[in-house]
Design a protein around this motif. Structure first.
Motif, PDB file in Angstrom:
ATOM      1  N   TYR A  66       0.861  -1.178   0.000  1.00 50.83           N
ATOM      2  CA  TYR A  66       0.000   0.000   0.000  1.00 50.83           C
ATOM      3  C   TYR A  66       0.898   1.229   0.000  1.00 50.83           C
ATOM      4  N   VAL A  67       0.907   1.979  -1.126  1.00 52.34           N
ATOM      5  CA  VAL A  67       1.861   3.071  -1.291  1.00 52.34           C
ATOM      6  C   VAL A  67       1.191   4.424  -1.494  1.00 52.34           C
ATOM      7  N   ILE A  68       1.974   5.452  -1.199  1.00 53.68           N
ATOM      8  CA  ILE A  68       1.623   6.832  -1.522  1.00 53.68           C
ATOM      9  C   ILE A  68       2.660   7.281  -2.549  1.00 53.68           C
ATOM     10  N   ILE A  69       2.180   7.826  -3.656  1.00 53.06           N
ATOM     11  CA  ILE A  69       3.048   8.162  -4.782  1.00 53.06           C
ATOM     12  C   ILE A  69       3.138   9.671  -4.939  1.00 53.06           C
ATOM     13  N   GLU A  70       4.293  10.120  -5.403  1.00 47.78           N
ATOM     14  CA  GLU A  70       4.540  11.539  -5.656  1.00 47.78           C
ATOM     15  C   GLU A  70       3.649  12.020  -6.792  1.00 47.78           C
ATOM     16  N   TYR A  71       2.950  13.129  -6.558  1.00 52.57           N
ATOM     17  CA  TYR A  71       2.093  13.716  -7.583  1.00 52.57           C
ATOM     18  C   TYR A  71       2.951  14.149  -8.771  1.00 52.57           C
ATOM     19  N   GLY A  72       2.497  13.851  -9.971  1.00 49.06           N
ATOM     20  CA  GLY A  72       3.214  14.241 -11.177  1.00 49.06           C
ATOM     21  C   GLY A  72       4.001  13.104 -11.799  1.00 49.06           C
ATOM     22  N   THR A  73       4.142  11.998 -11.089  1.00 49.87           N
ATOM     23  CA  THR A  73       4.820  10.840 -11.676  1.00 49.87           C
ATOM     24  C   THR A  73       3.775   9.953 -12.344  1.00 49.87           C
ATOM     25  N   ARG A  74       4.214   9.115 -13.244  1.00 52.47           N
ATOM     26  CA  ARG A  74       3.293   8.193 -13.903  1.00 52.47           C
ATOM     27  C   ARG A  74       2.971   7.066 -12.941  1.00 52.47           C
ATOM     28  N   ILE A  75       1.736   6.987 -12.512  1.00 55.09           N
ATOM     29  CA  ILE A  75       1.316   6.030 -11.495  1.00 55.09           C
ATOM     30  C   ILE A  75       1.571   4.597 -11.950  1.00 55.09           C
ATOM     31  N   VAL A  76       1.235   4.285 -13.171  1.00 52.15           N
ATOM     32  CA  VAL A  76       1.402   2.917 -13.674  1.00 52.15           C
ATOM     33  C   VAL A  76       2.881   2.542 -13.701  1.00 52.15           C
ATOM     34  N   ALA A  77       3.731   3.459 -14.135  1.00 54.72           N
ATOM     35  CA  ALA A  77       5.169   3.174 -14.200  1.00 54.72           C
ATOM     36  C   ALA A  77       5.752   2.967 -12.805  1.00 54.72           C
TER      37      ALA A  77
ATOM     38  N   VAL B  69       7.582  -0.759  -8.511  1.00 54.42           N
ATOM     39  CA  VAL B  69       7.443  -1.313  -7.155  1.00 54.42           C
ATOM     40  C   VAL B  69       7.289  -2.829  -7.229  1.00 54.42           C
ATOM     41  N   MET B  70       6.438  -3.306  -8.134  1.00 56.75           N
ATOM     42  CA  MET B  70       6.252  -4.754  -8.295  1.00 56.75           C
ATOM     43  C   MET B  70       7.572  -5.450  -8.586  1.00 56.75           C
ATOM     44  N   ASN B  71       8.298  -4.931  -9.560  1.00 58.89           N
ATOM     45  CA  ASN B  71       9.548  -5.568  -9.980  1.00 58.89           C
ATOM     46  C   ASN B  71      10.612  -5.538  -8.882  1.00 58.89           C
ATOM     47  N   VAL B  72      10.759  -4.388  -8.225  1.00 59.24           N
ATOM     48  CA  VAL B  72      11.797  -4.238  -7.205  1.00 59.24           C
ATOM     49  C   VAL B  72      11.501  -5.113  -5.988  1.00 59.24           C
ATOM     50  N   VAL B  73      10.245  -5.152  -5.546  1.00 60.34           N
ATOM     51  CA  VAL B  73       9.874  -5.970  -4.386  1.00 60.34           C
ATOM     52  C   VAL B  73      10.081  -7.447  -4.707  1.00 60.34           C
ATOM     53  N   LYS B  74       9.605  -7.877  -5.862  1.00 63.42           N
ATOM     54  CA  LYS B  74       9.762  -9.279  -6.257  1.00 63.42           C
ATOM     55  C   LYS B  74      11.240  -9.660  -6.300  1.00 63.42           C
ATOM     56  N   PHE B  75      12.060  -8.836  -6.955  1.00 66.54           N
ATOM     57  CA  PHE B  75      13.490  -9.119  -7.071  1.00 66.54           C
ATOM     58  C   PHE B  75      14.169  -9.155  -5.698  1.00 66.54           C
ATOM     59  N   SER B  76      13.882  -8.160  -4.853  1.00 71.26           N
ATOM     60  CA  SER B  76      14.540  -8.066  -3.542  1.00 71.26           C
ATOM     61  C   SER B  76      14.209  -9.251  -2.642  1.00 71.26           C
ATOM     62  N   VAL B  77      12.936  -9.622  -2.601  1.00 70.89           N
ATOM     63  CA  VAL B  77      12.523 -10.738  -1.742  1.00 70.89           C
ATOM     64  C   VAL B  77      13.084 -12.058  -2.272  1.00 70.89           C
ATOM     65  N   GLU B  78      12.999 -12.265  -3.572  1.00 78.76           N
ATOM     66  CA  GLU B  78      13.528 -13.505  -4.146  1.00 78.76           C
ATOM     67  C   GLU B  78      15.041 -13.607  -3.957  1.00 78.76           C
ATOM     68  N   ARG B  79      15.741 -12.494  -4.099  1.00 75.10           N
ATOM     69  CA  ARG B  79      17.196 -12.506  -3.920  1.00 75.10           C
ATOM     70  C   ARG B  79      17.558 -12.800  -2.464  1.00 75.10           C
TER      71      ARG B  79
ATOM     72  N   GLU C 212       3.132 -13.375  -6.290  1.00 70.26           N
ATOM     73  CA  GLU C 212       2.432 -12.142  -6.673  1.00 70.26           C
ATOM     74  C   GLU C 212       2.860 -10.986  -5.806  1.00 70.26           C
ATOM     75  N   VAL C 213       2.963  -9.812  -6.436  1.00 71.45           N
ATOM     76  CA  VAL C 213       3.122  -8.559  -5.709  1.00 71.45           C
ATOM     77  C   VAL C 213       2.013  -7.651  -6.206  1.00 71.45           C
ATOM     78  N   ASN C 214       1.093  -7.295  -5.327  1.00 70.93           N
ATOM     79  CA  ASN C 214      -0.026  -6.421  -5.669  1.00 70.93           C
ATOM     80  C   ASN C 214       0.228  -5.047  -5.087  1.00 70.93           C
ATOM     81  N   VAL C 215       0.174  -4.013  -5.934  1.00 71.72           N
ATOM     82  CA  VAL C 215       0.415  -2.644  -5.489  1.00 71.72           C
ATOM     83  C   VAL C 215      -0.914  -1.907  -5.433  1.00 71.72           C
TER      84      VAL C 215
END
Length: 118
Positions: free
Chosen positions: A70-81, A86-96, A104-107
Motif C-alpha cells: 500500500y503506497v503513496i506516490i509523488e504527484y506528477g509521476t506516472r502512477i502505472v510506471a 514497485v512490483m519488480n523491485v519488491v519481487k526481485f529483492s525478496v527472491e534474492r 504475486e506482488v499487488n500494489v
C-alpha cells in the motif's frame, strides 16, 4: 512461513522479516513517497509505532508468497510506471534475499502527495 531444508538443518523466515525486506525495497523506488495502511485504525497505530512493515501485507498460501503493498506516490509521476517498478523491485529483492520465488506482488495506490516547493 517459507522454509528451506538442507543437510545441516532447517531455515524458517517469518512474515515480518519478509515484510521488512519488501518495505525497504518499496522505499527505494522512484516516485514512492511512503507506505500507507489499508485502514485508518491500523494506519494510526502504524504511524505511532514507526514499524518497518507498515503498509506491507505478506501471506503464504499453498507454499507460495503473496505480497500486498500500500503506497503513496509523488504527484506528477506516472502512477502505472511507479507501480510496475514497485512490483519488480519488491519481487526481485525478496527472491534474492530468500531464494524462494514470489507468486504475486499487488500494489495498491492509496494516495498522491504533492511535494512542497520552496
Amino acid at each position: 512461513m517459507p522454509e528451506k531444508r538442507s543437510s545441516l538443518g532447517r531455515i524458517e523466515v517469518s512474515l515480518a522479516a519478509i515484510a521488512s525486506i519488501a518495505h525497504q525495497a518499496v522505499l527505494s523506488c522512484y516516485g514512492v513517497v511512503g507506505t500507507s495502511d489499508k485502514n485508518l485504525a491500523s494506519g494510526i497505530v502504524g504511524v505511532l509505532s514507526r514499524e518497518h512493515r507498515r503498509g506491507i501485507d505478506v501471506r503464504i498460501q499453498d507454499g507460495r508468497i503473496f505480497i500486498d503493498v500500500y503506497v503513496i506516490i509523488e504527484y506528477g509521476t506516472r502512477i502505472v510506471a511507479v507501480a510496475q517498478s514497485v512490483m519488480n523491485v519488491v519481487k526481485f529483492s525478496v527472491e534474492r534475499a530468500l531464494g524462494v520465488p514470489v507468486a504475486e506482488v499487488n500494489v495498491h495506490v492509496e494516495g498522491l502527495r504533492v511535494s512542497s516547493v520552496d
